[in-house]
Write an enzyme that holds these catalytic residues in place. Structure first.
Site, PDB file in Angstrom:
ATOM      1  N   ASP A 106      17.654  30.580 -14.628  1.00 17.50           N
ATOM      2  CA  ASP A 106      17.656  29.979 -13.306  1.00 17.50           C
ATOM      3  C   ASP A 106      17.879  31.107 -12.298  1.00 17.50           C
ATOM      4  O   ASP A 106      19.008  31.525 -12.038  1.00 17.50           O
ATOM      5  CB  ASP A 106      18.753  28.914 -13.200  1.00 17.50           C
ATOM      6  CG  ASP A 106      18.762  28.256 -11.823  1.00 17.50           C
ATOM      7  OD1 ASP A 106      17.972  28.678 -10.956  1.00 17.50           O
ATOM      8  OD2 ASP A 106      19.568  27.326 -11.620  1.00 17.50           O
ATOM      9  N   LYS A 138      15.124  29.570  -2.846  1.00 17.99           N
ATOM     10  CA  LYS A 138      15.757  30.454  -1.859  1.00 17.99           C
ATOM     11  C   LYS A 138      14.805  31.533  -1.321  1.00 17.99           C
ATOM     12  O   LYS A 138      13.922  31.196  -0.553  1.00 17.99           O
ATOM     13  CB  LYS A 138      17.075  30.989  -2.416  1.00 17.99           C
ATOM     14  CG  LYS A 138      18.002  29.784  -2.712  1.00 17.99           C
ATOM     15  CD  LYS A 138      19.427  30.058  -3.038  1.00 17.99           C
ATOM     16  CE  LYS A 138      20.169  28.723  -3.060  1.00 17.99           C
ATOM     17  NZ  LYS A 138      21.004  28.469  -4.192  1.00 17.99           N
ATOM     18  N   TYR A 151      25.602  26.575 -11.598  1.00 15.84           N
ATOM     19  CA  TYR A 151      25.032  25.465 -10.829  1.00 15.84           C
ATOM     20  C   TYR A 151      23.520  25.549 -10.936  1.00 15.84           C
ATOM     21  O   TYR A 151      22.937  26.618 -10.760  1.00 15.84           O
ATOM     22  CB  TYR A 151      25.460  25.566  -9.362  1.00 15.84           C
ATOM     23  CG  TYR A 151      24.888  24.482  -8.477  1.00 15.84           C
ATOM     24  CD1 TYR A 151      25.283  23.149  -8.615  1.00 15.84           C
ATOM     25  CD2 TYR A 151      23.964  24.794  -7.482  1.00 15.84           C
ATOM     26  CE1 TYR A 151      24.762  22.157  -7.784  1.00 15.84           C
ATOM     27  CE2 TYR A 151      23.446  23.805  -6.646  1.00 15.84           C
ATOM     28  CZ  TYR A 151      23.844  22.495  -6.803  1.00 15.84           C
ATOM     29  OH  TYR A 151      23.335  21.516  -5.980  1.00 15.84           O
TER      30      TYR A 151
HETATM   31  C1  LIG Z   1      20.852  27.003  -4.902  1.00 18.21           C
HETATM   32  C2  LIG Z   1      20.659  26.917  -6.353  1.00 18.21           C
HETATM   33  C3  LIG Z   1      19.978  25.830  -6.956  1.00 18.21           C
HETATM   34  C4  LIG Z   1      19.550  24.622  -6.172  1.00 18.21           C
HETATM   35  O1  LIG Z   1      18.575  24.913  -5.239  1.00 18.21           O
HETATM   36  P1  LIG Z   1      18.350  23.854  -4.024  1.00 18.21           P
HETATM   37  O2  LIG Z   1      17.194  24.447  -3.286  1.00 18.21           O
HETATM   38  O3  LIG Z   1      19.628  23.838  -3.255  1.00 18.21           O
HETATM   39  O4  LIG Z   1      18.040  22.556  -4.633  1.00 18.21           O
HETATM   40  C5  LIG Z   1      19.740  25.885  -8.312  1.00 18.21           C
HETATM   41  N1  LIG Z   1      20.130  26.933  -9.052  1.00 18.21           N
HETATM   42  C6  LIG Z   1      20.787  27.989  -8.508  1.00 18.21           C
HETATM   43  C7  LIG Z   1      21.170  29.137  -9.374  1.00 18.21           C
HETATM   44  C8  LIG Z   1      21.079  28.007  -7.150  1.00 18.21           C
HETATM   45  O5  LIG Z   1      21.757  29.034  -6.640  1.00 18.21           O
END
Ligand SMILES: *Cc1c(COP(=O)(O)O)cnc(C)c1O
Length: 428
Positions: A237, A265, A142
């Site tokens: 990511d 995060k 994701y």
């Molecule tokens: C949570 C997450 C996102 C998206 O971040 P948001 O702040 O919710 O937009 C993208 N990549 C990874 C790996 C994530 O865990």
């Protein structure tokens, strides 16, 4: 009717599904969500006064737990100086310097307001830098809800993507190629056929959005080499893994240097912050240095920068990451032991304080393996755990988190409750 149920009814009248982010609605596990009244340390208290040991930790940001005193004090002090300026401030520079110190591959960094914004921009930059349009991602990973990423895999090796969500133009979705995680042969095959069209490979170095899946030794090194051979960029990511699986994120833990990294995060300590960064020659293509446009009214917000700084500084204490990892390992061996004793197939894994369990015999190497897990058993386990005061992510396909506020006796309490909850879940 409980206060939470009452609030949920009202919420459904004014918000789609009653929530502002879909999994919060508990659809995957049944039941209705509890509404939070307050949070402190490793515990949440709901609107009816029931408390839960929290392993969701706001889906990753809260590596120190809730309302950590040092972060609270920093936010309070910052708020007194005003909370948004629309002009640069020192906290942005300090956080950028701290990020680069922890992750040297981020020679330059730009702050945004979410992980989604970070990945969307990283892709724009990769396309601009390589003058190519295709992206390669891994099934089950994701990368936020940007249009290019809401694309699922075809079976087997890469096929042209199909939109996962209506509203995404097919012409865009087909630019995203998808292969299974941990399948280097599939990566090689896509590059052999389309190498010259791929702008970048984007990957969650440890997958945390399909449950938790660790990369096999050498996997990311091989992908790195493949990118170099074909002139594609490698984007890690690290929105979830950054400052979580090691002080310098997955790239430090794995010894792989990506061209670009996306963060979110933990970097905001629970306030809305995302970031992207990487090679200086690439980042200098971003406006105003270069032509690739990206901006944000609230980007670099002083409260959010301050919360991120205060959080990251706490993680610099001696033994911080070692203690978290030890407690996480203890939690998982407790869960594994309970499953073994009760004769329930279980596959568990962790990196640092990021962890996951699947009700299936392992190994779980990719998303198709993950999908073999018993989700009905998970849903019953989740509900039983909740009744017993333990909050697990309300989906079988999400990672869990341990924070520094989870003390050894909280872990012991959790293991006892999860063991009993498993007994109840198996009874049906
Ligand atoms: C949570 C997450 C996102 C998206 O971040 P948001 O702040 O919710 O937009 C993208 N990549 C990874 C790996 C994530 O865990």
């Amino acid at each position: 009717m409980s206060r939470s149920a009452e609030l949920f009814d009202r919420a459904k009248g004014v918000m789609p599904g009653g929530v502002n982010s879909p999994v919060r609605a508990f659809r995957a596990v049944g039941g209705t969500p509890f509404f939070v009244a307050r949070a402190d340390g490793c515990r949440l208290t709901d609107a009816d006064g029931k408390t839960y040991v929290d392993y969701v930790c706001s889906w990753g940001p809260l590596i120190l737990g809730h309302a950590h005193p040092a972060v609270l004090e920093a936010i309070r002090a910052a708020a007194e100086r005003g909370w948004t300026y629309g002009a640069p401030c020192e906290a942005e520079v300090e956080l950028a310097e701290l990020v680069r110190c922890r992750m040297p591959s981020l020679e330059l960094v730009r702050f945004v307001n979410s992980g989604t914004e970070a990945t969307m921009t990283a892709v724009r930059l990769a396309r601009a830098a390589t003058k190519r349009d295709r992206m390669l991602k891994f099934a089950g990973c994701y990368h936020g809800h940007g249009d290019s990423f809401l694309v699922k895999a075809g079976s087997g090796v890469a096929t042209l993507g199909l939109p996962d969500s209506p509203g995404i133009p097919a012409a865009l979705a087909e630019l995203t190629l998808t292969v299974p995680f941990n399948d280097f042969a599939a990566v090689e095959d896509v590059f052999a056929r389309r190498g010259g069209e791929i702008a970048a490979v984007i990957v969650e170095p440890y997958v945390g959005n399909a449950g938790f899946i660790a990369p096999e030794p050498g996997f990311h090194q091989a992908v790195r080499a493949q990118c170099d051979r074909h002139g594609a960029l490698l984007i890690f990511d690290e929105v979830m893994t950054g400052f979580r699986v090691a002080p310098g994120g997955a790239q430090e833990r794995l010894g792989v240097r990506p061209d670009l990294t996306t963060l979110g995060k933990i970097i905001g300590g629970g306030l809305p912050v995302g970031a992207y960064g990487g090679r200086a020659d690439l980042m200098r293509m971003i406006a105003p240095d270069g032509p690739v446009y990206q901006a944000g009214t609230l980007s670099g917000n002083p409260l959010a920068m301050t919360a991120g700084l205060a959080t990251l500084r706490e993680t610099e204490r001696a033994g911080f990451y070692e203690t978290l990892e030890r407690r996480t390992a203890r939690l998982l061996s407790g869960i594994e032991e309970a499953a073994r004793r009760r004769g329930t197939p279980l596959s568990a894994a962790h990196a640092g304080s990021m962890w996951g369990v699947y009700f299936t015999t392992g190994p779980v190497r990719n998303y198709s393996d993950a999908k073999r897990a018993d989700t009905a058993l998970f849903a019953r386990w989740h509900r039983a755990a909740l009744r017993r005061g333990v909050f697990l992510a309300p989906s079988a396909f999400e990672a869990g988190f341990v924070s520094s506020a989870h003390a050894d006796d909280d872990i012991v309490f959790t293991i006892e409750q999860l063991d009993a909850a498993l007994g109840e879940a198996r009874a049906g």
